[in-house]
Structures are given as C-alpha cells and as structure tokens.
Enzyme design. Structure first.
Site, PDB file in Angstrom:
ATOM      1  N   HIS A   1      61.218  31.201  37.266  1.00 55.38           N
ATOM      2  CA  HIS A   1      61.312  30.899  35.842  1.00 55.38           C
ATOM      3  C   HIS A   1      61.414  32.181  35.017  1.00 55.38           C
ATOM      4  O   HIS A   1      60.514  32.512  34.239  1.00 55.38           O
ATOM      5  CB  HIS A   1      60.096  30.088  35.390  1.00 55.38           C
ATOM      6  CG  HIS A   1      60.359  29.269  34.140  1.00 55.38           C
ATOM      7  ND1 HIS A   1      60.448  29.837  32.902  1.00 55.38           N
ATOM      8  CD2 HIS A   1      60.573  27.955  33.957  1.00 55.38           C
ATOM      9  CE1 HIS A   1      60.680  28.889  32.014  1.00 55.38           C
ATOM     10  NE2 HIS A   1      60.776  27.735  32.625  1.00 55.38           N
TER      11      HIS A   1
ATOM     12  N   ASP B   1      55.452  30.991  36.913  1.00 52.32           N
ATOM     13  CA  ASP B   1      56.232  31.156  35.675  1.00 52.32           C
ATOM     14  C   ASP B   1      56.271  32.617  35.196  1.00 52.32           C
ATOM     15  O   ASP B   1      55.240  33.175  34.846  1.00 52.32           O
ATOM     16  CB  ASP B   1      55.562  30.258  34.623  1.00 52.32           C
ATOM     17  CG  ASP B   1      56.113  30.390  33.215  1.00 52.32           C
ATOM     18  OD1 ASP B   1      57.113  31.088  33.010  1.00 52.32           O
ATOM     19  OD2 ASP B   1      55.514  29.755  32.308  1.00 52.32           O
TER      20      ASP B   1
ATOM     21  N   HIS C   1      54.039  30.082  26.962  1.00 49.28           N
ATOM     22  CA  HIS C   1      53.964  30.719  28.285  1.00 49.28           C
ATOM     23  C   HIS C   1      52.907  31.818  28.279  1.00 49.28           C
ATOM     24  O   HIS C   1      52.790  32.571  27.315  1.00 49.28           O
ATOM     25  CB  HIS C   1      55.317  31.321  28.658  1.00 49.28           C
ATOM     26  CG  HIS C   1      56.410  30.305  28.731  1.00 49.28           C
ATOM     27  ND1 HIS C   1      56.729  29.635  29.889  1.00 49.28           N
ATOM     28  CD2 HIS C   1      57.250  29.822  27.778  1.00 49.28           C
ATOM     29  CE1 HIS C   1      57.729  28.790  29.650  1.00 49.28           C
ATOM     30  NE2 HIS C   1      58.056  28.885  28.372  1.00 49.28           N
TER      31      HIS C   1
END
Lengths: 559, 559
Positions: free
Chosen positions: A394, A198, A372
């Site tokens: 991502h 991510d 995140h």
C-alpha cells in the site's frame, strides 16, 4: 517455532497496491487454495488520456478460477472495493466483508446488475472463515478513516500471514470502535510468519493525530461562523461526517447533504447504524435559502476540486440549489491527493473571490487528519506483530522502502524484508522465504463501458492528437490517368484555427498536390507509397513552419 | 478595446502575475509615459493541451507603443524575463536590468535573433533611470534565489510607487549581497504612495530560512556519501550552485555539470563573476566514470521531474553519459511546483529502484529553502515601506488575499488595499485611489513557433481528441443516383484498438450506410444534413455501446 517440511509452498503477491497508491489487491496462495484480499480501483495517471478508471489485471485469478476461495475485504474505500464490479464479472467468487463494507459493496453491485449472482458473507471482528482445505482467516478491528475497517490474519500450514489493511492507531476514535490491541498482541505472541502492512505514511515522522481533534476544530468554526457553513470532505469518511453532524447540533444548525456519493454514503451509513443523526437534523437543499444563514450547514462532495462535484459547481456559481454568499464559511476538510493540488487551489481561489472565508488544510487549520498511521504507529504495528518476514504494501516504492527501513529499525532482519512489485511472488517454504518469479500483473484501463481494448496504441494516438491535433487530407485520383480529380482538401481539428491560418493551409495544399503529381509522373502508384510521401512532405513543411507535428491522415480515393 | 487613461492620473495594473503564479508583467503609467516591470512566461495549465508556454497579452502596450519608455527587469527568472523574446518582437523598447539579469536576457535574445536590435541598459543598485518626461526609477538590492535581484522605486508626479520584485530577507546571504535595508527604510521614510509586493509565500507563517542553511546540510551529505553525489536543482539558483561547488571543494570532490540550462547558467554566472569556481574543479561528464566514485559530484537539471531532463534520464537509465549506481546519493534540492508532484515522485521511485539513496525536500531534509519571504518578512517589507496604498502581486488569488490581511494587520487601511485581476486598473489622483476599469489582458498561448492562433476552438478540439479519439467516415456517393459508390470506410485513431473491435466497427459501418440510404430515399441530399445525420446516428450508437464520445468527421464525396 518448529520448521515444517512440506512440498507445498505458500505464495504471497500483490496484483495491485505496491509501487502505487490505489487498486489494492493482494493474493495468498497455499497449494490449491487462493485467497484474495481487496479488489480496488485507481484513478488514471495524467498520461492515460480519456481513461476513467484503472483496475488490476486479474489474468492469474481467472486462469486459476477453480482455486479462488473468495475475496476478503478490509474496508469500504474505493481503492479497496472499487474494482469489484469488474472483477466479479469475470470471477464469480464469494465476497467477505464487515457490515458497512458490504453495505457499500452491495450498492455498487446493484448498479452493475451483479447483486443477485454474488455471494456476500458478513464477517465480524470475531468471525472465523474457512478458505478451502488449507487456510482460515480471522480478523482484528483497526482504526481508519471509515468505520468497520479490519486487519486479517490468514492461517496457513506454513504459519500466519497478517494483512493490516489501512490503519492508524486512534486512541480516541469517534465511533468508540477501538483498535483491538489485545487481539493484535495475541496474534503477535502466537507468531506471525509474514506481515503485510500499510506504507502510505511511512515518510511521515511521529503519530497521526486523532480524528477527534478535527471535531474540536469544527465545533469552534461552526460556532463562530456568522453565516452558512459549507464543508466538503471525502464522502466515505463517516467519522468526519458524524463530527459535522455533532458540530451542527451543538451550534444549533441544520445540515443538508449535497453530491451523489455523499448522499449515498450518508444514507447507507445511517441505515446500518454507523451514523447517528438526530431527528429533524437533515434538511433538503431547497430549504437552505429559506433558513437563517447562521442555522445552516451544507455538507458536500468536492474536497478534491473535482470538476463536476458539488463544491466546484458552487465555487463557479453553477450549482442549481446553493449559491456561495459573501461571508459564508467554506471548509475543505481534506488534503489534495497528489495531482489534484491545482484543482483544489482553483476552487479555493474561486470561493475567496465570491467573498467566502475559506478554511483549508494548507493553512494549518486542523480541519483534516490522515487515516493512515505515521512512522511511530507503523513501528507499533511491527512490534505488536513481531513478524519473521515483512512485506511493505500500500504505497509508492519510496514509501515501501521507508517502511522497510522502519522495520529494520525495530529489529526485523533486513534479509527477511521483501519490497515487491505487482505480480512479484514471495514464496515461503519450510520457514524460509525468497522471491520466486512473477505472475501476470498490470493495469487494465477502463474507458466508458470498457468495450474494446484501450492499449498503448490508442493511448499513443490520443497523446499525439492532444498535442497538435490532426489534419485529414482527402484526394481523389483518376483510375485511368492518375490525375487529381478532386482535392486535396485539408480538414484540421485541434491544429490551428483555420480562419487565421489560410495561407499556411493553402501552401500545404500545394505541397500535397505537387508531391502526388511528381509521384504519378514517376509511375509510383501504390497507395502505401503515396500516403507515406504525402505524410512525410506535409509533416516536414508543417514542422518547419510551425514547429508542430499534427497527426496526418491521408485519404486517397480512386474513381 | 482598451480603456483610455486620462493624462493627469497615475495608473497601475498587471498584465500578468496576479491571480496566477507566472508571466509577471506590471505597468505603471503617468500621462504619456508607460513603464513596464518584467516580461515573464508561464508554463501551461493541464487543460492547455499541446501548448509550450503562455505569455501575457500585450495589446495595450502595442496600441500605445509610442508611450512605452522601457521594460525594467527585477531579476533573471523565467517568470520575469521568459516572455521577452515574444514581447520584443512586437515592441522594440529598451530593456533595463542588472548585470546577471542582462547576461541571461542576452543569451535568450541571441537565440531569438533579437540581440542586435534590442537596446539593453545595465543598471546598478544606485542607478537612476529617466523614464519619459514624468517618471524616474531607482533600485534597491533584495535577496532572492538568484543573484542581482532588485526592487524598484518609480518616482511619479503623484508619488513613489515601489515594486519589490521577488524577495526574502536573508540575513546571511551566500554571495554577501545583503538586502539594502537602509535604502528601503530611506524610501519608506520619504513616503511610499503605493507598494506592489510579492505574495508567493503569504500563506506561510514565520520566516523563510537562509539559503546558507542548505549549504551546511549539503556539506554534511557530501562528506558522508560513500560514492557519487548527484544533485539536481533549479538551474537559475546560482547561490545553490555556489554552495554545491563549495561543498564539493571541502569534501574533495570534482563537479560535472549536466543539462542544457544548467550548463548555460553556470557559464554565464561564472563569466560575469557571480559564481566562483576553483581552477580544475569542473570536469567533463565523460570523465565521471574514470574517477573514484567518492570524488565526484554530478550537478544537473531535472529537479521537477521534467520528462526530458538530465536527472529523469538518469533515473530511467537512458542518459548517455551518467548511470546511477547502487550506493550513489541523489539530492533533489527543490520543492515540486504544484502540478509536478507526481513527476518528481516517479523520479524518486525510479532512483530508489536503482539502489540510490535519495534525499528530497518532502523528507524534511533541509536541502531546499524558498526564495520568497514568509509572513514575517512580508510584514517587515510593509513596515519598511509604510505605503499609503497596497497592491499584493505575484500570487494566486488566495495568496494575494492573505497578503492583504497581513497588510491590514500592520496597519494599512483596508480601504487602501487593492486586490486586482490582470488588466484591472488602480488609478491614483490627488492622493486618492480607486479601481478604474480594465485594459485588455489575458493569456497568449504559444505552441511551437506560435504561427496561427491556438484559441478556444483548437484547445476544445484537442481536449475532445485526447479523451476518446476520432473516427473519420469516408463515403462516396453517385452524383446521379445518390447511391453509395464506395465506403463507408471508417478510420479510427485513439478510439479503440481496431483488431479487437471489428464487430463494433462493422456495425458502425452498417449504421452509416442505412442512415445515408434512408435520407437519399427521402431525397435529402444537402451535404450539411447528410453529415449531421451521420454524426448523430453514429455518435448515438457508439455512446450506447461504449459510453465514449469520439470526434466524428464525416467526409462525403460525390462522383
């Protein structure tokens, strides 16, 4: 690790989620087995006029439908599950997810009449899933802004491919679902061939604060507020919602839930045991006005300033059930997604004008943290996994690139890092990896029910129409003489307000007439030429007079 | 209709610049004397489709044209002078400004063919300007992101009204034009009746860093860059441009200037002595490719990701003269204005994809500082002026409100603080102030040459057209029998791509035919009813089939 010699290859690519935020969909293929991770949607860019949502182009999957073993879901956010109703319509394959993720998916499939025909398989953190004859998936628990998020380890004959899903490292998680560091370390020590991780916050230095830090701030605000507290946040942020409930409880307030998606998530999450709501805590919106103001919390949608959302309606005093009163405290517990800053700003202004005290993330208020991980957490994941190959996913390109630099900084060989575009294949064979062409990939634009193609021509026309409107010019010509029998009539929409521009349109009329008469007298009577000449002459005149270029649609009839 | 202002009172109001960022225009009136401060423009909101710029509604000024003594300009930014060409067309009054400000204004007026007929009066920091029989203006030097910025003290029979203009306190200004603290203190000690002060950064704690801090960062980057340096910033930021030139000089590079507004400002500022460019420093864009890469700086427009700007073209490899090469360093020395984040992000991504090293403000790189003072500077201004009444200006409502709280915190009586909307009058008489109604105020939307009104109806139509396009339905009926002679023909633009939707449009055709035939058989033949019925039936059908609502324009002809 010993090098394998094989004629089969491992292919890894994204159908969505790289070079963009949204519509996450990743594919891992070995021989005749294809595994898909997530099936998200994206909200349209500002140049996609009239489009409701955007999903990945799944041509590659439908062309290889007999090989697709299933869709593994990392968590229940729209950018990871929102494309499912569209994807499953064309590709009936099993869907694997954790309890909350499947709960949210089922709700979606029910609305799309796809629930009955879709095989749904519940997974736990310790599940093992066979995927065709060559692959197997295991899972590991992560922290994110929705419970029941997992990362995935796909075991392939070439080695293990790890997909982190969306994650942060929250050492004091609200739901006591700790990230499974031990399992991650174990995966890492067994050897990771490729890591997909991510990149959302790859530009942010340091650590992302714990979700629990928001709870402390909320409790303080709830306790000090002298009147009602209205709080908007992402409906899917069950941890945040839990903290709102907790803060309400400790400050002696009741909570009412407003907004379709918020009501949905609260009921699903409570039913599945992800949200703990004391008896009698929830009240109906109708009861709000009957209660003392300092006993009430309104939990609602609208943290992005979305035009039709609950908070936006309240801010505009058009909500049917709740009015904002002077002295109310309104908390916007979210950061504006890029593109929404102006909408959120407008909502804040309107709330201030109503006399509310507005607390929002721009003011360093501590009412929101990201789901995140920041740079230090991304490095931690890289060091836990120690991958041979690294594919940042991502994120927009600049985030992928920053993530690549982070990987380099912790010792990943720069030659082993692949920044990819959607469709771009990273192929791994016998322990060596390379970029190997592209599969079909792109945006599928959904407008309404998605009937008929909304492609470039349609979007270009909408863009033109939105800029300067349209003029329809109607003329009837005589078949015999070629003379104008009726018209020209000019109908304008979105160009100028007619009553104020009569002179302009009268002159436009004269120009159309004289253009047609000249052509007729020269015996030009193919319709295509007539139409083109009218468009050109009128277009030139209007541009000279107004510097605008409306679309011109000549309709010439013969009688 | 405008409210009449009685002659023995002082009235202060904004025609633009409060409740918004942009189109600054403030009015101070005493008896028969009106003074205007600034005449700016604003860029359109996202719902103002096709609009180029927005300027203030100046009905009040044109209705009272014989009283308007002049327009005083605080500085040369578009949001303070950009409306002048439109305003002066309807209101020929003298314009007062400092040297650089007038230089930029003259350029604008020349393009609008208004230079000859506009009286322009040069002011200095120590000028005194008589305004009618009752008022007088003096000026004080401030720091801002453009040289030659001033604040204004308007002396009226009621007392002194101070307008700060845009300001920060930069204690190490690039041009050694220090803010005139002594003069401000002197104004304050003589007594300020009302202060109008810049609220842009009222939400930001602390102090805004000095522009000079950017210069230090730039020098470091220029020196370390191994190839070309491309830097985009606001064209009007002459200080920044000076620092680019200085950094180029100290790193042995030459500078080429690209982009219309950048070329404009550089030539005006250099000519008027605000920019010091060593001989031989500037090179033509054509020479860039002939020089060693580490000897070149490209200074260009495009810091907001504007689609047609120099940097955006370079990022898309469509600029005629400069290509970005791998290893080039690109600096975006600006913060995205709210609404532009996505455009800037896209440009950054494209530059990274070309292999450039991109340095931008999101990455905490120190390549940009604001031109507006933060909270501590706003308090400093309040304490220098010690106003009796305070009117926060130049900001969205939430910024005005925050500024009001700052004023309270330094001791201004809350009852003496007025947060106003555009048009809202603060009236002061015998030392007491109150809100006293409104004058006409609003947005004037300029599309192209501004011919014809672009009002709500036109914007609503553009919005509709942009969402789902338009269908034009053409039918010819027989005058005698009422039967359909030709058609219905359906022409669609921006709705669906016709080739893929033939079935849908065929069915639409049948629905129009049968609707008309049914009405005829019932002897309904007023055109209005026919049209409405066609619209309703077709609209319903299309919504059921597609969930879209295109605009439907029925054209029914009789022969």
């Amino acid at each position: 690790m010993s090098k394998k010699i094989s004629s089969d290859k491992l292919s890894i690519f994204a159908l969505g989620g790289v070079g963009e935020i949204g519509k996450n969909m990743y594919v891992v293929q070995y021989a005749n087995d294809i595994v898909v991770v997530d099936a998200g949607l994206k909200f349209p860019e500002e140049d996609m006029l009239g489009i409701d949502i955007v999903i990945p182009d799944i041509s590659y999957l439908t062309e290889n439908r007999d090989k697709v073993r299933g869709i593994l879901l990392t968590h229940g956010h729209e950018d990871h599950i929102g494309g499912l109703p569209y994807v499953l319509k064309h590709l009936n394959v099993p869907v694997y997810g954790t309890k909350l993720t499947l709960g949210l998916v089922e709700n979606k499939l029910r609305e799309a009449n796809l629930l009955g025909e879709t095989k749904r398989i519940l997974i736990h953190a310790d599940s093992e899933v066979e995927l065709g004859s060559t692959m197997k998936a295991t899972f590991f628990r992560t922290n994110h802004s929705i419970p029941d998020s997992v990362g995935i380890c796909i075991e392939t004959p070439e080695g293990n491919v790890v997909h982190t899903g969306d994650f942060k490292f929250d050492h004091t998680p609200v739901n006591d679902q700790y990230a499974d560091l031990q399992r991650m370390a174990e995966i890492g020590s067994k050897g990771v061939l490729a890591l997909l991780s991510d990149s959302t916050n790859a530009e942010k230095p340091g650590f992302t604060p714990s979700e629990r830090s928001v709870g402390i701030v909320l409790e303080d605000i709830f306790r000090k507020a002298e009147q009602r507290v209205v709080i908007a946040t992402f409906a899917s942020n069950v941890h945040r919602i839990q903290q709102v409930i907790n803060a309400a409880e400790s400050s002696g307030r009741k909570v009412t839930v407003i907004g379709r998606s918020m009501v949905n998530v609260v009921s699903i999450a409570a039913e599945l045991g992800y949200l703990h709501i004391p008896d009698g805590m929830l009240i109906e919106p109708e009861e709000v006005n009957k209660m003392a103001a300092d006993r009430v919390v309104v939990l609602c949608t609208g943290s992005q300033g979305e035009p039709m959302s609950a908070l936006t309606r309240m801010a505009r005093s058009t909500h049917r059930k709740v009015d904002i009163l002077p002295g109310d405290t309104v908390i916007i517990a979210a950061t504006p997604v890029p593109g929404n800053e102006k909408y959120v700003g407008r909502t804040i202004d309107e709330l201030f004008r109503l006399g509310a005290d507005v607390i929002y993330s721009g003011s360093n208020s501590g009412v929101h943290v990201s789901g995140h991980g920041s740079q230090e957490e991304l490095k931690l994941m890289l060091n836990l996994m120690k991958p041979q190959f690294f594919i940042p996913i991502h994120g927009e390109y600049r985030m992928q690139r920053r993530h690549a630099l982070l990987a380099e900084s912790v010792g990943v060989d720069p030659d082993n890092i692949f920044i990819t575009d959607i469709g771009e294949i990273v192929e791994i064979q016998n322990g060596s990896a390379r970029k190997a062409g592209k599969v079909t990939a792109g945006n599928v634009l959904i407008d309404g029910l998605g009937v008929g193609d909304v492609g470039n021509i349609v979007l270009r026309d909408r863009k033109l129409l939105s800029q300067d409107g349209i003029l329809v010019v109607v003329v009837t010509l005589s078949k015999q003489s070629g003379a104008i029998v009726s018209g020209p009539d000019i109908i304008s929409r979105g160009f100028v307000y007619v009553r104020e521009s009569e002179g302009l349109l009268d002159e436009a009329n004269r120009i159309v007439s004289s253009t047609l008469q000249k052509l007729m007298s020269e015996n030009v009577n193919e319709w295509a030429s007539l139409k083109t000449s009218v468009k050109d002459a009128l277009g030139r005149f209007l541009y000279e007079q107004t510097r605008r270029r409306p679309m011109i649609l000549p309709i010439i009839m013969e009688v």
